[in-house]
Write a protein that holds these residues in place. Structure first.
Motif, PDB file in Angstrom:
ATOM      1  N   VAL A  51       0.799  -1.357  -0.068  1.00 32.52           N
ATOM      2  CA  VAL A  51       0.082   0.108  -0.208  1.00 32.52           C
ATOM      3  C   VAL A  51       1.132   1.248  -0.031  1.00 32.52           C
ATOM      4  N   LYS A  88      -0.645   2.900  -3.666  1.00 36.02           N
ATOM      5  CA  LYS A  88      -1.800   3.432  -3.045  1.00 36.02           C
ATOM      6  C   LYS A  88      -2.971   3.397  -4.005  1.00 36.02           C
ATOM      7  N   GLU A  89      -2.999   3.515  -5.622  1.00 38.60           N
ATOM      8  CA  GLU A  89      -4.014   3.425  -6.356  1.00 38.60           C
ATOM      9  C   GLU A  89      -4.903   2.207  -6.222  1.00 38.60           C
ATOM     10  N   TYR A 148      -6.741   1.467  -3.022  1.00 41.58           N
ATOM     11  CA  TYR A 148      -8.276   2.170  -3.128  1.00 41.58           C
ATOM     12  C   TYR A 148      -9.098   1.681  -4.193  1.00 41.58           C
ATOM     13  N   ARG A 149      -8.597   1.499  -5.169  1.00 41.06           N
ATOM     14  CA  ARG A 149      -9.403   0.755  -6.224  1.00 41.06           C
ATOM     15  C   ARG A 149     -10.211  -0.339  -5.752  1.00 41.06           C
ATOM     16  N   VAL A 203     -10.668  -1.458  -2.592  1.00 41.88           N
ATOM     17  CA  VAL A 203     -11.614  -0.995  -1.514  1.00 41.88           C
ATOM     18  C   VAL A 203     -12.693  -0.425  -2.134  1.00 41.88           C
ATOM     19  N   SER A 204     -12.644   0.334  -3.181  1.00 35.78           N
ATOM     20  CA  SER A 204     -14.004   0.983  -3.611  1.00 35.78           C
ATOM     21  C   SER A 204     -14.790   0.083  -4.311  1.00 35.78           C
ATOM     22  N   ARG A 213     -16.861  -1.555  -1.671  1.00 35.10           N
ATOM     23  CA  ARG A 213     -17.802  -0.569  -0.867  1.00 35.10           C
ATOM     24  C   ARG A 213     -18.983  -0.681  -1.681  1.00 35.10           C
TER      25      ARG A 213
END
Length: 102
Positions: free
Chosen positions: A55, A59-60, A63-64, A66-67, A70
């Motif tokens: 991470v 980071k990209e 976060y992709r 994780v999104s 969600r």
């Protein structure tokens, strides 16, 4: 997904089709399903571990991922009420679910 994992998922689909048609025994079908499920879970865990480990560098991608997780489904399908009628309106669905879980 690697080739081995895709092969297990394909075997699972074939076993499911065979079991529905009566060509495959239940035990063989369950064994194939369990093997595929275990391998998918291991692959998912390894993917999540590698994302968490990297991470700081990337980071990209974290976060992709994780999104994607969600996103939720907000629609509730039609329900049958106590009298056997099909309920499609949101308020009526809420009442049916409230009566059921109360």
């Amino acid at each position: 997904m690697n080739k081995e994992l895709l092969g297990k998922v394909k075997q699972k689909k074939e076993a499911s089709r065979g079991w529905k048609q009566g060509q495959v025994a239940w035990e063989e079908y369950r064994e194939t399903v369990r093997a595929a499920r275990d391998q998918v879970r291991k692959a998912k865990a390894l993917t999540e571990i590698s994302l968490a480990r990297d991470v700081k560098d990337n980071k990209e991608s974290f976060y992709r991922y994780v999104s994607e997780k969600r996103r939720t489904r907000e629609n509730v399908g039609p329900l049958w009420n106590e009298t056997g009628d099909l309920v499609t309106q949101d308020m009526e669905k809420a009442e049916v679910l409230n009566d059921f879980f109360a």
